[in-house]
Design a protein around this motif. Sequence first.
Motif, PDB file in Angstrom:
ATOM      1  N   GLU A 255     -38.823 128.729 -29.434  1.00  3.81           N
ATOM      2  CA  GLU A 255     -38.345 127.642 -30.302  1.00  3.81           C
ATOM      3  C   GLU A 255     -37.500 126.656 -29.477  1.00  3.81           C
ATOM      4  O   GLU A 255     -36.987 126.996 -28.413  1.00  3.81           O
ATOM      5  CB  GLU A 255     -37.567 128.213 -31.495  1.00  3.81           C
ATOM      6  CG  GLU A 255     -36.458 129.170 -31.129  1.00  3.81           C
ATOM      7  CD  GLU A 255     -35.155 128.438 -30.841  1.00  3.81           C
ATOM      8  OE1 GLU A 255     -35.007 127.286 -31.289  1.00  3.81           O
ATOM      9  OE2 GLU A 255     -34.300 129.012 -30.152  1.00  3.81           O
TER      10      GLU A 255
ATOM     11  N   THR B  19     -34.558 125.250 -29.340  1.00  2.00           N
ATOM     12  CA  THR B  19     -33.196 125.481 -28.851  1.00  2.00           C
ATOM     13  C   THR B  19     -33.203 126.366 -27.609  1.00  2.00           C
ATOM     14  O   THR B  19     -32.517 126.088 -26.612  1.00  2.00           O
ATOM     15  CB  THR B  19     -32.332 126.119 -29.949  1.00  2.00           C
ATOM     16  OG1 THR B  19     -32.293 125.250 -31.092  1.00  2.00           O
ATOM     17  CG2 THR B  19     -30.911 126.347 -29.452  1.00  2.00           C
TER      18      THR B  19
ATOM     19  N   HIS C 253     -35.784 126.842 -25.639  1.00  2.00           N
ATOM     20  CA  HIS C 253     -36.480 126.062 -24.605  1.00  2.00           C
ATOM     21  C   HIS C 253     -35.503 125.164 -23.852  1.00  2.00           C
ATOM     22  O   HIS C 253     -35.449 125.170 -22.610  1.00  2.00           O
ATOM     23  CB  HIS C 253     -37.581 125.224 -25.275  1.00  2.00           C
ATOM     24  CG  HIS C 253     -38.389 124.396 -24.343  1.00  2.00           C
ATOM     25  ND1 HIS C 253     -39.499 123.695 -24.748  1.00  2.00           N
ATOM     26  CD2 HIS C 253     -38.265 124.116 -23.013  1.00  2.00           C
ATOM     27  CE1 HIS C 253     -40.020 123.052 -23.721  1.00  2.00           C
ATOM     28  NE2 HIS C 253     -39.277 123.289 -22.657  1.00  2.00           N
TER      29      HIS C 253
ATOM     30  N   TRP D 175     -39.339 136.676 -26.316  1.00  2.00           N
ATOM     31  CA  TRP D 175     -38.461 135.533 -26.593  1.00  2.00           C
ATOM     32  C   TRP D 175     -37.289 135.898 -27.494  1.00  2.00           C
ATOM     33  O   TRP D 175     -36.189 135.379 -27.327  1.00  2.00           O
ATOM     34  CB  TRP D 175     -39.251 134.389 -27.217  1.00  2.00           C
ATOM     35  CG  TRP D 175     -40.258 133.747 -26.311  1.00  2.00           C
ATOM     36  CD1 TRP D 175     -41.578 133.518 -26.581  1.00  2.00           C
ATOM     37  CD2 TRP D 175     -40.035 133.211 -24.996  1.00  2.00           C
ATOM     38  NE1 TRP D 175     -42.192 132.897 -25.521  1.00  2.00           N
ATOM     39  CE2 TRP D 175     -41.271 132.690 -24.535  1.00  2.00           C
ATOM     40  CE3 TRP D 175     -38.921 133.147 -24.159  1.00  2.00           C
ATOM     41  CZ2 TRP D 175     -41.402 132.104 -23.276  1.00  2.00           C
ATOM     42  CZ3 TRP D 175     -39.048 132.569 -22.909  1.00  2.00           C
ATOM     43  CH2 TRP D 175     -40.273 132.056 -22.475  1.00  2.00           C
TER      44      TRP D 175
ATOM     45  N   GLU E 107     -33.478 135.342 -26.386  1.00  2.19           N
ATOM     46  CA  GLU E 107     -32.523 134.521 -27.121  1.00  2.19           C
ATOM     47  C   GLU E 107     -31.230 135.284 -27.373  1.00  2.19           C
ATOM     48  O   GLU E 107     -30.129 134.731 -27.233  1.00  2.19           O
ATOM     49  CB  GLU E 107     -33.148 134.073 -28.445  1.00  2.19           C
ATOM     50  CG  GLU E 107     -32.296 133.089 -29.210  1.00  2.19           C
ATOM     51  CD  GLU E 107     -33.025 132.493 -30.402  1.00  2.19           C
ATOM     52  OE1 GLU E 107     -32.586 131.437 -30.896  1.00  2.19           O
ATOM     53  OE2 GLU E 107     -34.033 133.088 -30.841  1.00  2.19           O
TER      54      GLU E 107
END
Length: 370
Positions: free
Chosen positions: A5, A7, A9, A83, A87
């Motif tokens: 997503e 943010t 990235h 991911w 995060e």
Amino acid sequence: MNMPEPTLHRLIDRLTKSHTCFALYRLPWTDEPMLVLQKTGEAETLADLHDLNGKTGFVIAPFRPAEGLPAVLIRPDATARGWDETEEALAGTELEETDGHAPQAVSLRKESDGKQAYIQAFSRFIAPLREGRFKKLVLARSETLELPEGFSPLKAFVNACNSYPRMMVSLTHTPVTGTWIGSTPEIILSGQDGLWHSVSLAGTMPMRGETMPEDWSDKDREEQALVSGYLRAALRKFGSRISENGPYTARAGQLVHLKTDFHFCLKKTDNFGDILHALHPTPAVCGLPKEEAYDFIPENEGCDRGYYAGIIGWLEPQGHTTLYVNLRCMHVESIHATLYAGGGILPSSDPDAEWEETRQKMETMKRIIS
């Protein structure tokens, strides 16, 4: 592999401009990114591969360590897979970004100029080969390109993951090494417990559509045999129950190589630094005799390899180690990227054919930039 997503990235792209040390990588035939994050402090620098004995972390080692060009070990303060975990691992990361200086002037040579320099270096390499001083030398070159506006290191990483499922893909950054992106097909040491794997990889041809060519030249077969012979002898010093499979044709992106797999047992795993010192550099990136070629190349190549053709990957003596030769890679600096490629030179080599091989190898990185 999907993009994370926005943010996350943006955060990962910002990490490549910070003092944070991290590695994001994806192993062949998998679809999950893996993160190694050092939350505080400078990355550990090592003057010699022997110093990796007993260490755990993500390794970025140069072709030839020198002052200002050490091997680097990223300490795994946090690791993540996928991911979502990435995060979570990065949550709350405080970024100390590097000073926003104006980009330095970079010499962007025309391809014709680059080829002229390559031909001159080729003449320096071919002479001692034909005199019988060397059995093989590897000649590398670099090419610096201006990156497109809005270039994203993470997007390039994901592009490489999706384009090259057979390769180990990496995005690494430390203040010492800078930012490197690569897609490499060549294992130098991989395995766990008693079961280990290495490969000899030499000879290059382009794919013919989706057909893998098999009409290997005598030069390619000789080059592959030299690499296999070296690896066979080196592994006998540390391994037992050595078995071989190959040579066979293996695909790597839009290229194919001759490949031989070596499987073996290791009695102990607390001396990986010693093993890597014995293996690296293999004739696939250096030459034979090894020590003489290792001294000859930096003096005559005209290309600062940096971390190209060095070692990259995860090192864990008591777990699963996955270390590769850092091929098909680029060094990203501000608005420029420097790409690297090399090829084996034998007495029978032709300069135009060798130049074309490096051009095809550089396409691996050029395809993921746009």
